[in-house]
Enzyme design. Structure first.
Site, PDB file in Angstrom:
ATOM      1  N   SER A  54      -0.673  -5.105  -0.825  1.00  0.00           N
ATOM      2  CA  SER A  54       0.006  -6.223  -0.190  1.00  0.00           C
ATOM      3  C   SER A  54      -0.284  -7.518  -0.974  1.00  0.00           C
ATOM      4  CB  SER A  54      -0.443  -6.305   1.277  1.00  0.00           C
ATOM      5  OG  SER A  54       0.408  -7.118   2.024  1.00  0.00           O
ATOM      6  N   ASP A  84       9.821  -0.903   2.556  1.00  0.00           N
ATOM      7  CA  ASP A  84       8.682  -1.705   2.997  1.00  0.00           C
ATOM      8  C   ASP A  84       9.177  -3.016   3.606  1.00  0.00           C
ATOM      9  OD1 ASP A  84       6.405  -3.506   3.005  1.00  0.00           O
ATOM     10  OD2 ASP A  84       5.424  -2.168   1.596  1.00  0.00           O
ATOM     11  N   HIS A  90       3.714   0.468   4.784  1.00  0.00           N
ATOM     12  CA  HIS A  90       3.072  -0.540   3.948  1.00  0.00           C
ATOM     13  C   HIS A  90       1.682  -0.053   3.551  1.00  0.00           C
ATOM     14  CE1 HIS A  90       2.668  -4.615   2.429  1.00  0.00           C
ATOM     15  NE2 HIS A  90       1.552  -4.806   3.117  1.00  0.00           N
TER      16      HIS A  90
END
Length: 561
Positions: free
Chosen positions: A246, A471, A500
């Site tokens: 991320s 995502d 994710h």
């Protein structure tokens, strides 16, 4: 990127150079700060001046000499033996390495293999900005099967980035006030609602200045990348082995640009688009579209399992049930604390992570059957959890400080308003909530920098990129953009999937390639597309809801990212 009320994740060819025990050297940071591509070197230097580059080299050399004094972890860190903890000292301002310093909290679990198998440390960042990586070593101590092979070669190292947790934490508001609920419906009904939210955003930015003003100018991704290089040196590693998920992908990308010759192996998973034009305002706009897409995927799954949940047997019926739930909660908050804002915060876990599909559906199903306790437990605040609330406020403060400080944001309300109104029409699930979360950046009191122009520099080995197609928090185009910018990188795409953080999901097509890269430095001759991992299985609503009441609760951390 990780959003408020989102559960935080859990998120090449042969490597250049080898680890040399006992003879670790600290390369010049400035010599490695040249990125290729349009404007890359100039922009990279804009956040890596000669003074900052020299300061990083000085701090890294000091850390290499000092090492880390590993000890049993403090009891209140929530880290269990045999994981060990310590601190690494870094400058607040890298242009002034002899000035004020802070200590960064780090922890590790030692590799499980032989001395001959060991390849150094693998450092992890889970995202945020504002996420703590201190849970990462537990993948060794709890014998996570996906990481068993890599654990033989690497010590698993986590850390609290600057401003986070045990690393000189910053704050923007009183934690108890920050978590208090119910909050106003994020979807404004009129201009008065907008004015009220704008006032809250402005006051939040002012609170950041009042409570943490001295740190705000230094809460940037490039500074965290410099911290990462100092941690590398303190560990005794000549080059960095890194796993970022991320927002951790953007941190890794900036590190690779500023210190290309310091990278040994780097895996980035669920990628933030590093285009300077998208950091960070447009990336957040992109989230609004992507979250709606994944919300639609989840509604379809819920409808297909109507026999388990009884919410609706078509996506349209599920949407109607959602709108009905929001309307009821707005009029009469569930348990007195769960209104539309809290609902959005909890329900966004479903678009975020496949592993949350059944959990969120189970909580909703239980509510529809007359049991509101699971929903109140999952979506409402726990005012007795003083430490948890403090952590939630801290995480949001760091998210805001880093994103607001990394780049220029629109200062005029008209831009925000027009974009939100436009996107809300077709993407209503997250748009207004996301807008208010980031609006403090419009009145940010500290300096807003120019983003680093991410790109390949001398000595950078192939980087392994992993990304699911659907995502929500970090849309797929981010992985494509980073792949273009990092020469020799390889992209693993999980098609028809949207969870994710896919390196920690069971999918042999992905898992075996991550192992091969980290263990041998090898990548495929070309990019790879993998079939999706196994779809979530529905669970009995009552049973899963009871589990949630016993122990599972959404955190108060931010997505992008």
């Amino acid at each position: 990127m990780n959003r408020r009320k989102a559960v935080l994740g859990t998120a090449g060819a042969v490597a250049v150079g080898a680890l040399v025990a006992g003879s670790m050297t600290v390369p010049s940071a400035y010599a490695d700060s040249h990125a290729s591509g349009k404007g890359a070197a100039t922009s990279a230097r804009s956040q890596n001046t000669p003074a900052e580059a020299r300061g990083t080299a000085v701090a890294a050399a000091r850390a290499a000499r000092a090492g880390i004094d590993w000890k049993d972890c403090p009891e209140d860190w929530g880290v269990k033996n045999p994981v060990q903890c310590g601190f690494v000292t870094v400058p607040v301002d890298y242009a002034k390495p002899d000035g004020r310093t802070i200590k960064l909290a780090v922890d590790r679990a030692e590799s499980t293999g032989t001395d001959e198998e060991r390849q150094g440390s693998l450092i992890y960042n889970p995202g945020g900005p504002g996420g703590s990586g201190l849970s990462f070593p537990s993948r060794i101590t709890e014998k996570n099967p996906l990481w068993a092979k890599t654990a033989k070669a690497y010590d698993f190292v986590g850390f609290d980035p600057r401003g986070v947790g045990h690393s000189a934490p910053i704050s923007c508001a009183d934690p108890e006030e920050f978590v208090k609920a119910p909050k106003a419906d994020p979807v404004p009904g009129d201009e008065a609602d907008k004015r009220a939210q704008r006032k809250l955003a402005r006051e939040y930015a002012e609170g950041c200045q009042e409570r943490s003003g001295a740190m705000l100018p230094h809460m940037t991704t490039p500074n965290t990348a410099r911290d990462l290089d100092v941690i590398r040196a303190a560990l005794g590693d000549e080059k960095l082995n890194y796993l970022g998920v991320s927002y951790g992908t953007y941190l890794g990308s900036v590190y690779a640009t500023l210190f290309p010759g310091h990278v040994r192996r780097m895996v980035v998973d669920s990628v933030v688009n590093p285009d300077t034009d998208r950091i960070w305002y447009k990336n957040n706009l992109g989230q609004n579209v992507a979250f709606q897409t994944r919300w639609e995927d989840w509604k379809k799954w819920v409808a297909e399992h109507d026999d388990a949940y009884g919410i609706g047997d078509s996506p349209e019926d599920v949407q109607d049930a959602w709108e009905d739930l929001r309307a009821k909660a707005k009029k009469d908050p569930v348990g007195g604390v769960v209104g539309p804002a809290e609902l959005t915060g909890f329900f966004q876990n479903a678009p975020y992570y496949d592993e949350m599909w059944a959990e969120v559906a189970s909580v909703w199903s239980a509510y529809l059957k007359g049991d509101e306790k699971p929903l109140v437990k999952a979506a409402g605040p726990d005012m007795s959890d003083t430490e948890g609330n403090k952590s939630a406020e801290n995480g949001n403060a760091v998210y805001t400080a880093v994103e607001c400080g990394d780049a220029k944001w629109p200062r005029d309300w008209g831009t925000w308003d027009r974009d939100a109104e436009r996107l809300h029409r077709d993407h209503p699930f997250l748009t207004w909530s996301n807008t208010w979360m980031n609006l403090p950046c419009a009145t940010w009191p500290a300096k807003q920098h120019e983003p680093v122009e991410v790109g390949t520099g001398k000595g950078l080995p192939p980087v392994l990129i992993a990304q699911s197609e659907r995502d929500a928090a970090t849309p797929y185009d981010g992985a494509v953009e980073l792949h273009k910018r990092l020469k020799g990188s390889r992209l693993i795409t999980e098609r028809d999937a949207g969870s994710h953080g896919i390196t920690n999901v069971e999918n042999s097509c992905i898992n075996k390639r991550v192992d091969a890269y980290l263990l041998k430095g090898t990548v495929d001759d070309k990019d790879v597309t993998c079939d999706p991992h196994k779809a979530p299985e529905p669970k009995k609503a009552e049973e899963k809801a009871a589990e949630l009441v016993r122990g599972v609760k959404a955190s108060l951390l931010p997505p992008l990212h």
